[in-house]
Design a protein around this motif. Structure first.
Motif, short mmCIF file in Angstrom:
data_model
loop_
_atom_site.label_atom_id
_atom_site.label_comp_id
_atom_site.label_asym_id
_atom_site.label_seq_id
_atom_site.Cartn_x
_atom_site.Cartn_y
_atom_site.Cartn_z
N MET A 1 0.83 -1.20 0.00
CA MET A 1 0.00 0.00 0.00
C MET A 1 0.87 1.25 0.00
O MET A 1 1.93 1.27 0.63
CB MET A 1 -0.88 0.03 1.26
CG MET A 1 -1.91 1.14 1.24
SD MET A 1 -2.66 1.45 2.85
CE MET A 1 -1.38 2.46 3.59
N LYS A 2 0.43 2.27 -0.72
CA LYS A 2 1.14 3.54 -0.71
C LYS A 2 0.89 4.25 0.62
O LYS A 2 -0.22 4.27 1.13
CB LYS A 2 0.67 4.42 -1.87
CG LYS A 2 0.90 3.82 -3.25
CD LYS A 2 2.38 3.65 -3.56
CE LYS A 2 2.61 3.10 -4.95
NZ LYS A 2 4.03 2.95 -5.29
N LYS A 3 1.94 4.84 1.15
CA LYS A 3 1.85 5.51 2.44
C LYS A 3 2.06 7.02 2.27
O LYS A 3 3.09 7.45 1.72
CB LYS A 3 2.89 4.96 3.42
CG LYS A 3 2.69 3.49 3.76
CD LYS A 3 3.74 3.00 4.75
CE LYS A 3 3.53 1.54 5.11
NZ LYS A 3 4.54 1.04 6.07
N ILE A 4 1.09 7.79 2.74
CA ILE A 4 1.15 9.25 2.64
C ILE A 4 1.11 9.80 4.06
O ILE A 4 0.11 9.67 4.76
CB ILE A 4 -0.01 9.80 1.80
CG1 ILE A 4 0.02 9.20 0.40
CG2 ILE A 4 0.05 11.33 1.73
CD1 ILE A 4 -1.19 9.55 -0.47
N ASP A 213 2.40 6.66 -8.33
CA ASP A 213 2.01 5.42 -9.02
C ASP A 213 0.99 4.61 -8.22
O ASP A 213 1.09 3.38 -8.10
CB ASP A 213 3.24 4.55 -9.31
CG ASP A 213 4.18 5.19 -10.30
OD1 ASP A 213 3.69 5.84 -11.24
OD2 ASP A 213 5.40 5.06 -10.13
N ALA A 214 0.00 5.31 -7.67
CA ALA A 214 -1.04 4.62 -6.90
C ALA A 214 -2.01 3.91 -7.84
O ALA A 214 -2.59 4.52 -8.74
CB ALA A 214 -1.79 5.62 -6.03
N SER A 215 -2.19 2.62 -7.63
CA SER A 215 -3.13 1.83 -8.42
C SER A 215 -4.53 2.00 -7.84
O SER A 215 -4.72 2.60 -6.77
CB SER A 215 -2.75 0.36 -8.38
OG SER A 215 -2.87 -0.14 -7.05
N SER A 216 -5.54 1.46 -8.52
CA SER A 216 -6.90 1.53 -8.00
C SER A 216 -7.00 0.82 -6.66
O SER A 216 -7.72 1.26 -5.75
CB SER A 216 -7.89 0.92 -9.01
OG SER A 216 -7.53 -0.42 -9.32
#
Length: 336
Positions: A1-4, A213-216
């Motif tokens: 998972m992308k982390k912000i 590059d966050a996917s759905s």
């Protein structure tokens, strides 16, 4: 998972806006995320407004992590005080005969100095960063700052159209624009004085997601984690105050369920500098600590007066936060 990451330290107002429903992790003064350095864990970082420079709450550990994230080419977005932190320096001596300089991190080549603005704004966009790609129309948002005069050689991103500056009306015969956003040379470190920039402008928000590059599937995970982050923020009075809210008071639920309007309290006086903001702030924090849902509004255009209260409640700045007097302010009282 992308982390912000969202910087979550004393002096910040992390609940002031939703930041596009994107933050998934809180970054505290030690610069760590899940016990690891933020620079190694995060895909992006958001730095909210507040009093980050004035209060001196940026630790060396956090500063190092922010600089490393920038060096690694990852995106950083600083809003209001977040921009001040990313800039070279800010003069906070608004009522001083000599400048009072607070040094920033020097990631964006601008300096800031006193300029008061509390307007809803439209802002002209410059294509100097990934964040403004495809944003051909003006962006919208709001100002609520004291140190908003930006000067320097950094690439411009936004110029805001304003009605008032330093408590005085701008000449209505001509459009007045102030420099309100800039980026570093590489375009990955962004600073702006425009709050709600990620909430009100879908292209800006999507550009950030595309850049990492966050996917759905990533976006679904980000949404779920964001709900957890907001829940954590909403269960505390202020930031790292030690005052936790155990549960939402039944008083709020009672008013919500029976369709009646909530109770309200108006605080007024016959002059300025009489303590209205001080009293409002204390009451807001005390009521929130009891678990009550607290909304704050200002009659008049200077919405900055409710910011200390919103700091304690971790509340969002709503359009009704500034009730119009004549043509000044955000929302007509009949609509609030």
């Amino acid at each position: 998972m992308k982390k912000i990451g969202l910087v979550y330290i004393k002096g910040a107002v992390p609940g002031f806006e939703n930041f596009g429903e994107l933050p998934t992790h809180l970054v505290k003064s030690n610069g760590l995320v899940d016990g690891k350095k933020a620079s190694s864990e995060l895909d992006a970082l958001i730095i909210p407004g507040g009093t980050l420079l004035e209060s001196g709450d940026i630790s060396d550990d956090l500063s190092k992590e922010i600089k490393q994230i920038a060096k690694d080419g990852k995106p950083i977005i600083g809003v209001c005080a977040g921009l001040q932190l990313l800039a070279n320096q800010t003069d906070i001596g608004r009522k001083s005969e000599v400048p009072i300089i607070k040094e920033g991190l020097g990631l964006i080549d601008v300096n800031l100095s006193p300029l008061i603005s509390s307007d809803r704004v439209n802002a002209k966009v410059y294509d100097n960063s990934f964040i403004t790609k495809g944003q051909n129309e003006d962006v919208t948002g709001f100002h609520t700052h004291t140190y908003g005069k930006i000067e320097g050689d950094a690439k411009p991103l936004f110029y805001s159209k304003i009605q008032r500056m330093n408590y005085g009306d701008v000449n209505k015969k001509s459009e007045y624009n102030i420099f309100s956003g800039a980026c570093n040379d590489d375009g990955n470190v962004i600073g702006t004085m425009i709050h709600n920039i990620l909430d009100e402008n879908p292209i800006i928000r999507n550009n950030l997601l595309n850049y990492i590059d966050a996917s759905s599937e990533d976006i679904e995970d980000i949404s779920a984690k964001n709900k957890e982050v907001k829940s954590k923020i909403n269960m505390e009075v202020g930031v790292d105050s030690g005052h936790k809210i155990e549960k939402l008071s039944g008083e709020f639920l009672k008013y919500k369920n029976n369709g009646k309007g909530p109770k309200f309290l108006m605080i007024g006086s016959n002059g300025s500098d009489s303590g209205k903001t001080f009293i409002l702030t204390g009451l807001a924090g005390a009521l929130r600590k009891r678990g009550l849902k607290v909304a704050l509004m200002k009659v008049g255009p200077d919405a900055r007066d409710i910011v200390p209260g919103l700091y304690l409640t971790n509340g969002k700045m709503e359009d009704y936060g500034s009730i119009k007097i004549g043509h000044l302010g955000w929302m007509d009282i009949k609509l609030a």
